[in-house]
Write a protein that holds these residues in place. Structure first.
Motif, PDB file in Angstrom:
ATOM      1  N   GLN A 128       0.826  -1.210   0.000  1.00 53.63           N
ATOM      2  CA  GLN A 128       0.000   0.000   0.000  1.00 53.63           C
ATOM      3  C   GLN A 128       0.859   1.258   0.000  1.00 53.63           C
ATOM      4  OE1 GLN A 128      -2.475  -0.607   3.431  1.00 53.63           O
ATOM      5  NE2 GLN A 128      -3.967  -1.846   2.317  1.00 53.63           N
ATOM      6  N   LEU A 129       1.914   1.242   0.801  1.00 56.47           N
ATOM      7  CA  LEU A 129       2.827   2.382   0.838  1.00 56.47           C
ATOM      8  C   LEU A 129       3.453   2.610  -0.537  1.00 56.47           C
ATOM      9  CD1 LEU A 129       4.471   4.559   2.368  1.00 56.47           C
ATOM     10  CD2 LEU A 129       6.121   2.757   2.906  1.00 56.47           C
ATOM     11  N   ASN A 130       3.936   1.536  -1.143  1.00 61.33           N
ATOM     12  CA  ASN A 130       4.579   1.658  -2.455  1.00 61.33           C
ATOM     13  C   ASN A 130       3.598   2.138  -3.524  1.00 61.33           C
ATOM     14  OD1 ASN A 130       7.174   1.001  -1.642  1.00 61.33           O
ATOM     15  ND2 ASN A 130       6.802  -1.177  -1.844  1.00 61.33           N
ATOM     16  N   LEU A 131       2.367   1.645  -3.495  1.00 60.03           N
ATOM     17  CA  LEU A 131       1.359   2.116  -4.456  1.00 60.03           C
ATOM     18  C   LEU A 131       1.088   3.608  -4.262  1.00 60.03           C
ATOM     19  CD1 LEU A 131      -1.202  -0.830  -4.527  1.00 60.03           C
ATOM     20  CD2 LEU A 131       0.295  -0.075  -6.375  1.00 60.03           C
ATOM     21  N   ARG A 167      11.383   6.260   6.651  1.00 59.45           N
ATOM     22  CA  ARG A 167      10.840   6.183   8.011  1.00 59.45           C
ATOM     23  C   ARG A 167       9.623   5.267   8.062  1.00 59.45           C
ATOM     24  NH1 ARG A 167      11.439  12.014   8.074  1.00 59.45           N
ATOM     25  NH2 ARG A 167      13.376  12.486   9.135  1.00 59.45           N
ATOM     26  N   ARG A 168       8.744   5.390   7.085  1.00 58.75           N
ATOM     27  CA  ARG A 168       7.521   4.580   7.068  1.00 58.75           C
ATOM     28  C   ARG A 168       7.858   3.094   6.889  1.00 58.75           C
ATOM     29  NH1 ARG A 168       3.561   3.081   9.206  1.00 58.75           N
ATOM     30  NH2 ARG A 168       1.757   2.494   8.007  1.00 58.75           N
ATOM     31  N   VAL A 169       8.801   2.787   6.013  1.00 58.46           N
ATOM     32  CA  VAL A 169       9.235   1.392   5.827  1.00 58.46           C
ATOM     33  C   VAL A 169       9.819   0.866   7.141  1.00 58.46           C
ATOM     34  CG1 VAL A 169      10.918  -0.109   4.664  1.00 58.46           C
ATOM     35  CG2 VAL A 169       9.580   1.524   3.341  1.00 58.46           C
ATOM     36  N   TYR A 170      10.624   1.684   7.790  1.00 60.39           N
ATOM     37  CA  TYR A 170      11.215   1.296   9.071  1.00 60.39           C
ATOM     38  C   TYR A 170      10.126   1.040  10.109  1.00 60.39           C
ATOM     39  CZ  TYR A 170      13.943   1.543  13.360  1.00 60.39           C
ATOM     40  OH  TYR A 170      14.487   1.271  14.591  1.00 60.39           O
ATOM     41  N   GLU A 171       9.112   1.903  10.165  1.00 55.00           N
ATOM     42  CA  GLU A 171       8.010   1.718  11.111  1.00 55.00           C
ATOM     43  C   GLU A 171       7.264   0.412  10.855  1.00 55.00           C
ATOM     44  OE1 GLU A 171       5.521   5.152  10.681  1.00 55.00           O
ATOM     45  OE2 GLU A 171       7.060   6.501  11.468  1.00 55.00           O
ATOM     46  N   ILE A 172       6.991   0.134   9.601  1.00 57.44           N
ATOM     47  CA  ILE A 172       6.281  -1.105   9.252  1.00 57.44           C
ATOM     48  C   ILE A 172       7.121  -2.313   9.656  1.00 57.44           C
ATOM     49  CG2 ILE A 172       5.457  -2.531   7.329  1.00 57.44           C
ATOM     50  CD1 ILE A 172       4.663   0.162   5.934  1.00 57.44           C
ATOM     51  N   ALA A 173       8.396  -2.272   9.334  1.00 57.87           N
ATOM     52  CA  ALA A 173       9.286  -3.401   9.659  1.00 57.87           C
ATOM     53  C   ALA A 173       9.406  -3.593  11.166  1.00 57.87           C
ATOM     54  CB  ALA A 173      10.663  -3.174   9.036  1.00 57.87           C
ATOM     55  N   THR A 174       9.566  -2.514  11.906  1.00 56.90           N
ATOM     56  CA  THR A 174       9.726  -2.667  13.353  1.00 56.90           C
ATOM     57  C   THR A 174       8.430  -3.093  14.030  1.00 56.90           C
ATOM     58  OG1 THR A 174       9.431  -0.278  13.688  1.00 56.90           O
ATOM     59  CG2 THR A 174      11.695  -1.102  13.608  1.00 56.90           C
ATOM     60  N   SER A 175       7.281  -2.619  13.527  1.00 59.48           N
ATOM     61  CA  SER A 175       6.026  -3.057  14.149  1.00 59.48           C
ATOM     62  C   SER A 175       5.763  -4.530  13.859  1.00 59.48           C
ATOM     63  CB  SER A 175       4.850  -2.188  13.697  1.00 59.48           C
ATOM     64  OG  SER A 175       4.516  -2.433  12.351  1.00 59.48           O
ATOM     65  N   THR A 176       6.095  -4.981  12.661  1.00 59.53           N
ATOM     66  CA  THR A 176       5.949  -6.408  12.332  1.00 59.53           C
ATOM     67  C   THR A 176       6.912  -7.234  13.174  1.00 59.53           C
ATOM     68  OG1 THR A 176       5.255  -5.850  10.079  1.00 59.53           O
ATOM     69  CG2 THR A 176       6.013  -8.107  10.462  1.00 59.53           C
ATOM     70  N   GLN A 177       8.135  -6.765  13.297  1.00 59.96           N
ATOM     71  CA  GLN A 177       9.136  -7.470  14.102  1.00 59.96           C
ATOM     72  C   GLN A 177       8.702  -7.515  15.555  1.00 59.96           C
ATOM     73  OE1 GLN A 177      11.472  -5.747  16.382  1.00 59.96           O
ATOM     74  NE2 GLN A 177      12.528  -7.623  16.908  1.00 59.96           N
ATOM     75  N   ALA A 178       8.071  -6.455  16.044  1.00 58.47           N
ATOM     76  CA  ALA A 178       7.620  -6.426  17.431  1.00 58.47           C
ATOM     77  C   ALA A 178       6.553  -7.489  17.682  1.00 58.47           C
ATOM     78  CB  ALA A 178       7.072  -5.045  17.782  1.00 58.47           C
ATOM     79  N   GLU A 179       5.686  -7.699  16.720  1.00 55.50           N
ATOM     80  CA  GLU A 179       4.668  -8.749  16.848  1.00 55.50           C
ATOM     81  C   GLU A 179       5.326 -10.128  16.911  1.00 55.50           C
ATOM     82  OE1 GLU A 179       1.376  -8.495  17.333  1.00 55.50           O
ATOM     83  OE2 GLU A 179       1.564  -6.316  17.353  1.00 55.50           O
ATOM     84  N   PHE A 180       6.315 -10.348  16.068  1.00 59.45           N
ATOM     85  CA  PHE A 180       7.038 -11.622  16.081  1.00 59.45           C
ATOM     86  C   PHE A 180       7.748 -11.810  17.421  1.00 59.45           C
ATOM     87  CE2 PHE A 180       6.088 -11.814  11.700  1.00 59.45           C
ATOM     88  CZ  PHE A 180       6.410 -13.074  11.228  1.00 59.45           C
ATOM     89  N   THR A 181       8.345 -10.743  17.927  1.00 60.20           N
ATOM     90  CA  THR A 181       9.050 -10.811  19.203  1.00 60.20           C
ATOM     91  C   THR A 181       8.098 -11.147  20.338  1.00 60.20           C
ATOM     92  OG1 THR A 181      10.705  -9.236  18.433  1.00 60.20           O
ATOM     93  CG2 THR A 181      10.491  -9.499  20.809  1.00 60.20           C
ATOM     94  N   LYS A 182       6.918 -10.522  20.321  1.00 57.78           N
ATOM     95  CA  LYS A 182       5.926 -10.782  21.363  1.00 57.78           C
ATOM     96  C   LYS A 182       5.547 -12.265  21.399  1.00 57.78           C
ATOM     97  CE  LYS A 182       2.900  -7.489  21.002  1.00 57.78           C
ATOM     98  NZ  LYS A 182       1.647  -6.752  20.822  1.00 57.78           N
ATOM     99  N   VAL A 183       5.294 -12.826  20.229  1.00 55.53           N
ATOM    100  CA  VAL A 183       4.917 -14.245  20.153  1.00 55.53           C
ATOM    101  C   VAL A 183       6.092 -15.122  20.589  1.00 55.53           C
ATOM    102  CG1 VAL A 183       4.286 -16.117  18.571  1.00 55.53           C
ATOM    103  CG2 VAL A 183       3.133 -13.901  18.414  1.00 55.53           C
ATOM    104  N   ALA A 184       7.289 -14.790  20.129  1.00 53.74           N
ATOM    105  CA  ALA A 184       8.466 -15.585  20.498  1.00 53.74           C
ATOM    106  C   ALA A 184       8.705 -15.552  22.002  1.00 53.74           C
ATOM    107  CB  ALA A 184       9.696 -15.077  19.756  1.00 53.74           C
ATOM    108  N   GLU A 185       8.544 -14.386  22.607  1.00 55.48           N
ATOM    109  CA  GLU A 185       8.734 -14.280  24.056  1.00 55.48           C
ATOM    110  C   GLU A 185       7.704 -15.110  24.807  1.00 55.48           C
ATOM    111  OE1 GLU A 185       8.590 -10.095  24.870  1.00 55.48           O
ATOM    112  OE2 GLU A 185      10.651  -9.788  24.222  1.00 55.48           O
ATOM    113  N   ALA A 186       6.456 -15.036  24.377  1.00 56.68           N
ATOM    114  CA  ALA A 186       5.398 -15.808  25.038  1.00 56.68           C
ATOM    115  C   ALA A 186       5.666 -17.307  24.897  1.00 56.68           C
ATOM    116  CB  ALA A 186       4.030 -15.459  24.454  1.00 56.68           C
ATOM    117  N   ARG A 187       6.084 -17.722  23.709  1.00 58.52           N
ATOM    118  CA  ARG A 187       6.379 -19.141  23.477  1.00 58.52           C
ATOM    119  C   ARG A 187       7.581 -19.583  24.319  1.00 58.52           C
ATOM    120  NH1 ARG A 187       2.752 -22.176  21.778  1.00 58.52           N
ATOM    121  NH2 ARG A 187       4.210 -23.534  20.729  1.00 58.52           N
TER     122      ARG A 187
END
Length: 188
Positions: A36-39, A85-105
């Protein structure tokens, strides 16, 4: 001889599917945001190219052309930085979700291992306390190592974000200065 029953294995597999599909959905959400950002960037860039072409065609002398070019440089630099900045925000928010799941697991698995060791220790023969002390020590060391790596990773992500912001600010200032110099040179 296996200590797990078929029902336990099935339950474990079912429990693992939810996080797997959750992470898959998060990955696709991040990908969708990037698309969406790229479009959006492509649409706005095409509109700007058309507008700038019209302006360039109406230029009457070389100095006016230089002034036009100088006026386009800072906005372009800002847009590139904003995109980054927007690409960085998207990447870090996605990574944060992965981190949350990994920590819980990790925490759930750590609790399971500790419970297993505690249960085994209760039914162990007399004299095996030293062996279980070694196992406890290994578990504690693994948890400490995990915490250390986790903290280092968080610091690295924060440092990368700070470095990106600093580089973006420096690039923006350099673009503005270059545009001002070009504009002054065009007026002479």
């Amino acid at each position: 001889m296996s200590m797990l029953t078929p029902e336990q294995i099935t339950a474990t597999q079912k429990a693992n599917f939810a996080p797997l599909f959750g992470l898959t959905n998060k990955a696709f959400e991040g990908f969708e945001k990037l698309v969406q950002l790229n479009l959006s960037v492509v649409k706005s860039t095409l509109a700007e190219i058309q507008d700038n072409a019209q302006k360039a065609l109406s230029v009457k002398d070389p100095q006016e052309l230089l002034a036009l070019q100088a006026s386009l440089t800072p906005p372009l630099g800002e847009k590139v930085l904003s995109y980054g900045r927007r690409v960085y925000e998207i990447a870090t928010s996605t990574q944060a979700e992965f981190t949350k799941v990994a920590e819980a697991r990790y925490e759930a698995q750590s609790r399971r291992v500790q419970t297993l060791v505690d249960d085994l220790a209760k039914s162990a023969p007399t004299g095996s306390e030293a062996a279980f002390a070694v196992i406890q020590s290994a578990i504690t060391a693994a948890n400490t190592a995990y915490e250390t790596v986790h903290k280092a990773t968080q610091q690295a992500v924060e440092t990368a974000g700070s470095s990106f912001d600093a580089a973006a600010t420096a690039a923006s200032q350099a673009a503005r200065q270059a545009a001002e110099q070009t504009s002054r040179a065009a007026r002479k």
